[in-house]
Scaffold this active site. Structure first.
Site, short mmCIF file in Angstrom:
data_model
loop_
_atom_site.label_atom_id
_atom_site.label_comp_id
_atom_site.label_asym_id
_atom_site.label_seq_id
_atom_site.Cartn_x
_atom_site.Cartn_y
_atom_site.Cartn_z
N LYS A 71 0.86 -1.20 0.00
CA LYS A 71 0.00 0.00 0.00
C LYS A 71 0.88 1.22 0.00
O LYS A 71 1.82 1.32 0.80
CB LYS A 71 -0.86 0.00 1.27
CG LYS A 71 -1.74 1.22 1.42
CD LYS A 71 -3.12 0.97 0.83
CE LYS A 71 -3.98 2.21 0.75
NZ LYS A 71 -3.77 3.00 -0.49
N LYS A 95 5.67 2.45 8.08
CA LYS A 95 4.55 3.30 8.52
C LYS A 95 3.29 2.47 8.79
O LYS A 95 2.63 2.64 9.82
CB LYS A 95 4.26 4.32 7.41
CG LYS A 95 3.28 5.38 7.78
CD LYS A 95 2.99 6.31 6.62
CE LYS A 95 4.27 6.91 6.05
NZ LYS A 95 3.99 7.85 4.95
N LYS A 107 4.95 1.72 -3.32
CA LYS A 107 4.98 3.12 -3.78
C LYS A 107 5.28 3.12 -5.27
O LYS A 107 5.95 2.22 -5.78
CB LYS A 107 6.08 3.89 -3.05
CG LYS A 107 5.85 5.39 -3.03
CD LYS A 107 4.94 5.81 -1.89
CE LYS A 107 4.75 7.29 -1.83
NZ LYS A 107 4.16 7.72 -0.55
N THR A 191 -4.19 13.30 6.38
CA THR A 191 -2.78 13.37 6.76
C THR A 191 -2.58 14.49 7.79
O THR A 191 -1.93 14.29 8.82
CB THR A 191 -1.90 13.58 5.52
OG1 THR A 191 -2.16 12.50 4.64
CG2 THR A 191 -0.42 13.60 5.87
N ASN A 222 -1.39 19.34 0.17
CA ASN A 222 -2.42 18.50 0.79
C ASN A 222 -2.12 18.17 2.24
O ASN A 222 -3.03 18.13 3.08
CB ASN A 222 -2.52 17.17 0.05
CG ASN A 222 -3.05 17.37 -1.35
OD1 ASN A 222 -3.87 18.25 -1.57
ND2 ASN A 222 -2.55 16.58 -2.29
N SER A 350 -6.98 5.91 4.18
CA SER A 350 -7.00 5.11 2.95
C SER A 350 -7.41 3.67 3.28
O SER A 350 -8.16 3.03 2.54
CB SER A 350 -5.61 5.08 2.30
OG SER A 350 -5.47 6.15 1.42
P1 NAD Z 1 1.54 18.47 -2.47
O1 NAD Z 1 2.03 18.35 -3.85
O2 NAD Z 1 0.08 18.67 -2.24
O3 NAD Z 1 2.31 19.63 -1.69
C1 NAD Z 1 3.69 19.73 -1.64
C2 NAD Z 1 4.02 21.15 -1.22
O4 NAD Z 1 5.43 21.29 -1.05
C3 NAD Z 1 3.60 22.19 -2.26
O5 NAD Z 1 3.10 23.34 -1.59
C4 NAD Z 1 4.93 22.54 -2.95
O6 NAD Z 1 4.92 23.83 -3.51
C5 NAD Z 1 5.87 22.44 -1.76
N1 NAD Z 1 7.28 22.29 -2.09
C6 NAD Z 1 7.86 21.47 -3.01
N2 NAD Z 1 9.20 21.66 -3.00
C7 NAD Z 1 9.46 22.59 -2.05
C8 NAD Z 1 10.63 23.20 -1.56
N3 NAD Z 1 11.83 22.90 -2.06
N4 NAD Z 1 10.54 24.11 -0.57
C9 NAD Z 1 9.33 24.45 -0.05
N5 NAD Z 1 8.17 23.89 -0.47
C10 NAD Z 1 8.24 22.98 -1.46
O7 NAD Z 1 2.06 17.17 -1.71
P2 NAD Z 1 1.58 16.60 -0.32
O8 NAD Z 1 0.62 15.49 -0.60
O9 NAD Z 1 1.20 17.70 0.59
O10 NAD Z 1 2.93 15.90 0.17
C11 NAD Z 1 3.93 16.62 0.87
C12 NAD Z 1 4.79 15.61 1.63
O11 NAD Z 1 3.94 14.88 2.53
C13 NAD Z 1 5.48 14.56 0.75
O12 NAD Z 1 6.71 14.21 1.33
C14 NAD Z 1 4.52 13.39 0.82
O13 NAD Z 1 5.16 12.15 0.55
C15 NAD Z 1 4.08 13.50 2.26
N6 NAD Z 1 2.83 12.83 2.55
C16 NAD Z 1 1.66 13.24 2.00
C17 NAD Z 1 0.49 12.55 2.31
C18 NAD Z 1 -0.84 12.99 1.77
O14 NAD Z 1 -1.85 12.34 2.09
N7 NAD Z 1 -0.93 14.05 1.03
C19 NAD Z 1 0.52 11.43 3.16
C20 NAD Z 1 1.73 11.05 3.72
C21 NAD Z 1 2.88 11.76 3.41
#
Ligand code: NAD
Length: 416
Positions: A71, A95, A107, A191, A222, A350
């Site tokens: 997953k 996790k 992944k 999240t 997100n 999820s």
């Molecule tokens: P997303 O694409 O919605 O948001 C990512 C954010 O990070 C955006 O605002 C982008 O502009 C910013 N960003 C990218 N590079 C950057 C940098 N160098 N400096 C500052 N900001 C930067 O993605 P997300 O889903 O929010 O995921 C963010 C992190 O959280 C990732 O590592 C992802 O694996 C992790 N994550 C997300 C979820 C989820 O459900 N969305 C769950 C577990 C982990």
């Protein structure tokens, strides 16, 4: 001292090795845990809007399935590569075990810049990828979800392609779908909600008040946006926020709801009224009480770990802290809620979606929220007890609790 150039995956194995030493695991068991069961690399030819064909590369990795089907999300980003997908799928095994949901780790991703694609190109790329991985995934095999730059719409296209290929409606094959096609209530904020529940337990343990606490956030997507709103509602001050384009700062606090509206309109946090411009990395080292890295990997490193001012780091991003930086933070008394715990709310809801899809019976927002809270609280306290008993950092404690469960499952299956 400079950080050695090793692969992200090699680096990511260090906490596993620390946990294995505490659990007194043999080197061959560590070798099994350090290996992926299956990795698929695919090429996806896409007819672009200009009539030319462009070939993209995609991946899907399944790390360990002793505790259940693989997953984990699908990422669309120029940095996607085998090394990153291997790290992310292995983190998912850890996790899912930390929060005790019955899954292994998977992944996937496509090396692309989705911001340069038209909506039609994005759909053709997604459907091409879905067709390539269709035989590799499945409700009881491997269940994808979104990650960076992938959305409920993208999940819908993958589901549709999968249904056509299999000739069946199997919504449990993918999660974070829209509600109209079997998504779960509460998934879009899960999240952030999970990170918030873990933070509530951490501040109780650390005796920090969230009211008035200064919060600095890197990344505003997100994962970060709901978390910022929950903390704001409780009276914390969001002093800094950055995204990939810019950063903004206001010592008196930024209203996250207004900032989300601004970002939706302008595609950036840049120029948000009443704020001072900062760089995208500044949130890491600014004066604050709580730091939330919520962007990408390798943001807290040897270069800036000694400048982190926060007392508490909540890792919403996966892998934001390098092992060397981790040690510096721990030695300086900074309490870290590690990624494999802090951001596990997403995969937990999820999992709830997958359960609801299998039953064909759907829960209310309140039911989802109450169940998520229970899972996050139990996981936090399992890890925190190990942290106290083993006198290790929280990441090692999380790996000890997770690896114990994975090894028990492998042993029960007779795999080791
Ligand atoms: P997303 O694409 O919605 O948001 C990512 C954010 O990070 C955006 O605002 C982008 O502009 C910013 N960003 C990218 N590079 C950057 C940098 N160098 N400096 C500052 N900001 C930067 O993605 P997300 O889903 O929010 O995921 C963010 C992190 O959280 C990732 O590592 C992802 O694996 C992790 N994550 C997300 C979820 C989820 O459900 N969305 C769950 C577990 C982990």
């Amino acid at each position: 001292m400079s950080e050695k150039k090793t692969s992200l995956f090699e680096e990511s194995l260090k906490p596993l090795k620390n946990a294995a030493a505490i659990l007194k695991l043999s080197s061959d068991v560590v070798e099994v845990l350090s290996s992926h069961e299956r990795i698929l690399t695919v090429t996806i030819p896409v007819k672009m809007d200009n009539g030319k064909i462009k070939v993209f590369t995609g991946y899907r990795a399944q790390h360990n399935t002793a505790r259940g089907p693989a997953k984990g999300g699908i990422r669309y980003h120029p940095s996607v590569c085998l090394d990153e997908v291997k790290s992310l799928s292995y983190w998912m095994s850890i996790k899912n075990a930390v929060v005790g949901i019955p899954y292994g780790g998977g992944k996937g991703g496509i090396t692309c810049n989705p911001k340069e694609l038209s909506i039609g190109e994005l759909e053709r790329l997604t459907r091409g990828y879905a067709a390539r991985i269709a035989r590799f995934i499945g409700v009881d095999k491997d269940v994808p979800a979104p990650d960076v730059n992938t959305t409920a719409q993208i999940m819908g296209w993958i589901a549709d392609e999968y249904y056509k290929i299999m000739g069946e409606y199997l919504p449990g094959v993918i999660t974070s779908k829209s509600l109209s096609i079997g998504g779960s209530k509460g998934r879009d904020t899960a999240t952030g909600r999970g990170a918030y529940f873990a933070t509530l337990e951490a501040v109780k343990a650390l005796n920090i008040s969230l009211k008035g606490a200064r919060v600095s956030i890197q990344g505003f997507g997100n994962a970060a946006q709901p978390m910022a709103q929950y903390l704001h509602e409780l009276g914390s001050k969001i002093v800094a926020v950055s995204d990939s384009t810019a950063g903004v700062y206001n010592a008196n606090g930024i209203n996250p709801i207004a900032l989300i509206e601004h970002k939706n309109k302008t595609k950036s946090v840049k120029g948000f009224p009443g704020t001072k411009a900062i760089t995208t990395e500044d949130p890491i080292t600014l004066d604050c009480d709580i730091l939330i890295p919520a962007a990408l990997e390798t943001q807290i490193t040897l270069k800036n770990a000694d400048k982190v001012k926060a007392k508490l780091v909540v890792e919403e991003a996966n892998g934001p802290t390098t092992p060397e930086a981790d040690k510096i933070l721990h030695d300086r008394g900074v309490f870290v809620i590690p990624d494999v715990l802090a951001n596990a709310g997403g995969v937990t809801v999820s999992y709830f979606e997958w359960v609801q899809n299998r039953m064909g019976y759907y829960w209310s927002n309140e039911e989802v929220d109450e169940k998520l809270k229970r899972v996050m609280n139990e996981a936090f306290h399992d890890v925190y007890q190990t942290y106290l008993q083993c006198k290790v950092d929280m990441r090692t404690a999380a790996y000890v609790t997770a690896v114990r469960k994975i090894v028990d499952a492998m042993s029960a299956l007779g795999r080791i």
